[in-house]
Design a protein around this motif. Structure first.
Motif, PDB file in Angstrom:
ATOM      1  N   GLY A 107     -14.116  -1.701   7.906  1.00 45.16           N
ATOM      2  CA  GLY A 107     -14.068  -2.463   6.746  1.00 45.16           C
ATOM      3  C   GLY A 107     -14.125  -3.743   6.922  1.00 45.16           C
ATOM      4  N   PRO A 108     -14.177  -4.757   5.694  1.00 41.71           N
ATOM      5  CA  PRO A 108     -14.250  -6.188   5.954  1.00 41.71           C
ATOM      6  C   PRO A 108     -13.327  -6.818   5.737  1.00 41.71           C
ATOM      7  CG  PRO A 108     -14.937  -5.328   3.637  1.00 41.71           C
ATOM      8  CD  PRO A 108     -14.723  -4.129   4.602  1.00 41.71           C
ATOM      9  N   PHE A 109     -12.048  -6.285   5.542  1.00 39.42           N
ATOM     10  CA  PHE A 109     -10.617  -7.081   5.312  1.00 39.42           C
ATOM     11  C   PHE A 109      -9.648  -6.930   6.289  1.00 39.42           C
ATOM     12  CE2 PHE A 109     -12.064  -5.140   1.160  1.00 39.42           C
ATOM     13  CZ  PHE A 109     -12.322  -6.567   0.638  1.00 39.42           C
ATOM     14  N   TYR A 110     -10.158  -6.460   7.655  1.00 35.53           N
ATOM     15  CA  TYR A 110      -9.227  -6.695   8.660  1.00 35.53           C
ATOM     16  C   TYR A 110      -8.990  -8.376   9.225  1.00 35.53           C
ATOM     17  CZ  TYR A 110      -7.091  -6.440  13.510  1.00 35.53           C
ATOM     18  OH  TYR A 110      -6.271  -6.682  14.647  1.00 35.53           O
ATOM     19  N   THR A 111      -7.781  -8.541   9.245  1.00 38.52           N
ATOM     20  CA  THR A 111      -7.480  -9.880  10.088  1.00 38.52           C
ATOM     21  C   THR A 111      -6.738  -9.506  11.399  1.00 38.52           C
ATOM     22  OG1 THR A 111      -5.254 -10.213   9.019  1.00 38.52           O
ATOM     23  CG2 THR A 111      -7.356 -10.866   7.722  1.00 38.52           C
ATOM     24  N   ASP A 112      -6.785 -10.753  12.215  1.00 38.36           N
ATOM     25  CA  ASP A 112      -6.133 -10.633  13.461  1.00 38.36           C
ATOM     26  C   ASP A 112      -4.686 -11.296  13.476  1.00 38.36           C
ATOM     27  OD1 ASP A 112      -6.871 -13.257  13.555  1.00 38.36           O
ATOM     28  OD2 ASP A 112      -8.130 -13.050  15.455  1.00 38.36           O
ATOM     29  N   ASP A 113      -4.228 -11.753  12.257  1.00 30.47           N
ATOM     30  CA  ASP A 113      -2.901 -12.470  12.281  1.00 30.47           C
ATOM     31  C   ASP A 113      -1.768 -11.609  11.883  1.00 30.47           C
ATOM     32  OD1 ASP A 113      -3.817 -12.146   9.867  1.00 30.47           O
ATOM     33  OD2 ASP A 113      -3.313 -14.261   8.990  1.00 30.47           O
ATOM     34  N   ALA A 114      -1.862 -10.437  11.794  1.00 29.86           N
ATOM     35  CA  ALA A 114      -0.923  -9.619  11.508  1.00 29.86           C
ATOM     36  C   ALA A 114       0.361  -9.794  12.327  1.00 29.86           C
ATOM     37  CB  ALA A 114      -1.288  -8.084  11.215  1.00 29.86           C
ATOM     38  N   PRO A 115       1.486  -9.578  12.117  1.00 32.76           N
ATOM     39  CA  PRO A 115       2.748  -9.782  12.858  1.00 32.76           C
ATOM     40  C   PRO A 115       2.799  -8.566  13.483  1.00 32.76           C
ATOM     41  CG  PRO A 115       3.421  -9.378  10.628  1.00 32.76           C
ATOM     42  CD  PRO A 115       1.985  -9.681  10.361  1.00 32.76           C
ATOM     43  N   THR A 116       3.475  -8.737  14.743  1.00 33.86           N
ATOM     44  CA  THR A 116       3.891  -7.265  15.748  1.00 33.86           C
ATOM     45  C   THR A 116       5.242  -7.195  15.228  1.00 33.86           C
ATOM     46  OG1 THR A 116       2.345  -7.772  17.276  1.00 33.86           O
ATOM     47  CG2 THR A 116       4.059  -6.225  17.971  1.00 33.86           C
TER      48      THR A 116
END
Length: 344
Positions: free
Chosen positions: A137-146
Motif C-alpha cells: 500500500g501507499p502509506f509505508y515509511t522507513d522512519d519507524a523506530p526499532t
C-alpha cells in the motif's frame, strides 16, 4: 531497406532525423509484404516480426511479445471501436497527469484491477500452510523506530480504542523463527495514517518490532478502522462506473523478515470490519481475517503492559495471529515449478 548514406541524405530525410543520426544510426528493414486483418499475415504478425528482428534484450522481447499478443487479442475479442479506444487513451492520460508524489493513480489503477495482487502472488508464491501476502500500500515509511517486543507503537492521545497484538513467527515445521523483525504500520481509530496528518512530527502507529528468539512478539496499540482509498481521480470514477466502492476494510500492515526466509508483506483484518468481501484492492483473504476478543479485566491490561489510565472505553481488544514463513529455497523451488507449468 535504407543505407546510412540514404538516411543522411537531406533530399530524403529532414534535419531532425539527421541530427539524431549523429548519435545513433537505426537499423532499417525492407517491407516484404502487406499485413491485413482477416489474412494469414496481420498487424500482430508484423509487429512481432519487427520486434524479433530488432530487439536485442531477450526478456524485453518476451514481455513485449506477450503484451502485444494479448492487447491485440483484446481488441479483436471486444471488437473495440475508435470511440472506445479514444476514451481509454484519454482515461490513461488523466491517470498519468493526476498522479502526484502522494497519490499515484497508476498504482491505484493497478491495485483496483487486481493486477498488483497478481504480480505479488507470482513473485512471492506461498507453499501450502504459509501466510498469504499482499501489497504494502501507499502509506509505508522507513522512519519507524526499532523497538523490542512488548512496546507501544501508539503515542499518547492517539484516536481509537486500545489493542494488544500477540503474534508468533514460525516456519512450516511449526518451529519459532529466530532473528525475525516485524515491521508494522496502520491507521488509527479514525482510519487515518500518521503521514496524513499535516502536523506529523514523528512516526505513530508504526514500528519495527524485534521478535524474541522463539519467534514470539507483541505490541500495544490502537484498533484501526476502515478508510477509503483516494477516489477523487480517474480510478475512483472507474470504480463508480463498475458499481464498486473505494472503502478498505480495517487492517494492520506487516512486513516480516528473517534470515534465510522469504520476506512476507501482508495485512490482517478483524472479522468485525465491513467491506471484507468488496475490498477495492483485492488484498483481503479468508486466511488473513482474524477473530478478536475483548479483555475487560484491568489486571490483564497490566499484564499486557498498559499503565493505569491508558485504557479508555473499558476494554482492550486482543488480536492474535501466527505468521508462517517459507524459506527462500522453498519459494524459489515453487517459482521454478510454476514457471515450467505456465510454459507447457
Amino acid at each position: 531497406m535504407a543505407s546510412e548514406q540514404q538516411m543522411k541524405n537531406p533530399l530524403l530525410v529532414g534535419r531532425a532525423i539527421r541530427a539524431q543520426l549523429e548519435n545513433e544510426v537505426p537499423q532499417d528493414l525492407p517491407l516484404e509484404r502487406d499485413f491485413r486483418e482477416g489474412t494469414d499475415y496481420t498487424i500482430t504478425d508484423h509487429v512481432q516480426k519487427l520486434h524479433k528482428s530488432l530487439c536485442k534484450d531477450p526478456r524485453t522481447l518476451e514481455l513485449i511479445t506477450a503484451l502485444v499478443s494479448h492487447l491485440h487479442a483484446f481488441a479483436r475479442e471486444t471488437q473495440l471501436t475508435h470511440a472506445e479506444w479514444t476514451k481509454a487513451v484519454k482515461f490513461l492520460t488523466r491517470v498519468g497527469k493526476e498522479s502526484t508524489e502522494y497519490k499515484n493513480e497508476f498504482v491505484l489503477l493497478s491495485d483496483c484491477m487486481g493486477f498488483s495482487a497478481l504480480v505479488d502472488e507470482i513473485n512471492h508464491p506461498k507453499p501450502p500452510g504459509c501466510t498469504d501476502g499482499c501489497e504494502p500500500g501507499p502509506f509505508y515509511t522507513d522512519d519507524a523506530p526499532t523497538v523490542p517486543s512488548g512496546s507501544s507503537l501508539a503515542k499518547a492521545n492517539t484516536k481509537g480504542e486500545s489493542m494488544c497484538f500477540i503474534g508468533t513467527v514460525k516456519n512450516l515445521k511449526g518451529e519459532g523463527v529466530k532473528g525475525a523483525t516485524v515491521d508494522v504500520w496502520q491507521a488509527d481509530g479514525d482510519g487515518v495514517y500518521d503521514i496524513q496528518y499535516p502536523d506529523r512530527e514523528e512516526p505513530n502507529d508504526r514500528g519495527k518490532i524485534l521478535a524474541k528468539p522463539d519467534g514470539t512478539f507483541s505490541y500495544r496499540g490502537i484498533l484501526p478502522t476502515a478508510y477509503p482509498i483516494p477516489s477523487d481521480g480517474p480510478t475512483g470514477e472507474l470504480l463508480h462506473v463498475l458499481g464498486r466502492h473505494p472503502h478498505r476494510a480495517s487492517h494492520i500492515h506487516f512486513t516480516v523478515k528473517a534470515p534465510g526466509y522469504d520476506d512476507l508483506t501482508t495485512a490482517l483484518y478483524p472479522s468485525h470490519s465491513p467491506f471484507l468481501g468488496t475490498d477495492p484492492v483485492f488484498a483481503t483473504k479468508k486466511s488473513l481475517i482474524c477473530q478478536l476478543t475483548e479483555e475487560r479485566n484491568p489486571a490483564r491490561w497490566a499484564e499486557f503492559g498498559f499503565k493505569e489510565g491508558e485504557v479508555h472505553g473499558g476494554r482492550v481488544w486482543v488480536w492474535k495471529y501466527d505468521f508462517v514463513l517459507p524459506t527462500v529455497e522453498q519459494v524459489e523451488e515453487l517459482k521454478r515449478a510454476r514457471a515450467k507449468q505456465s510454459k507447457q
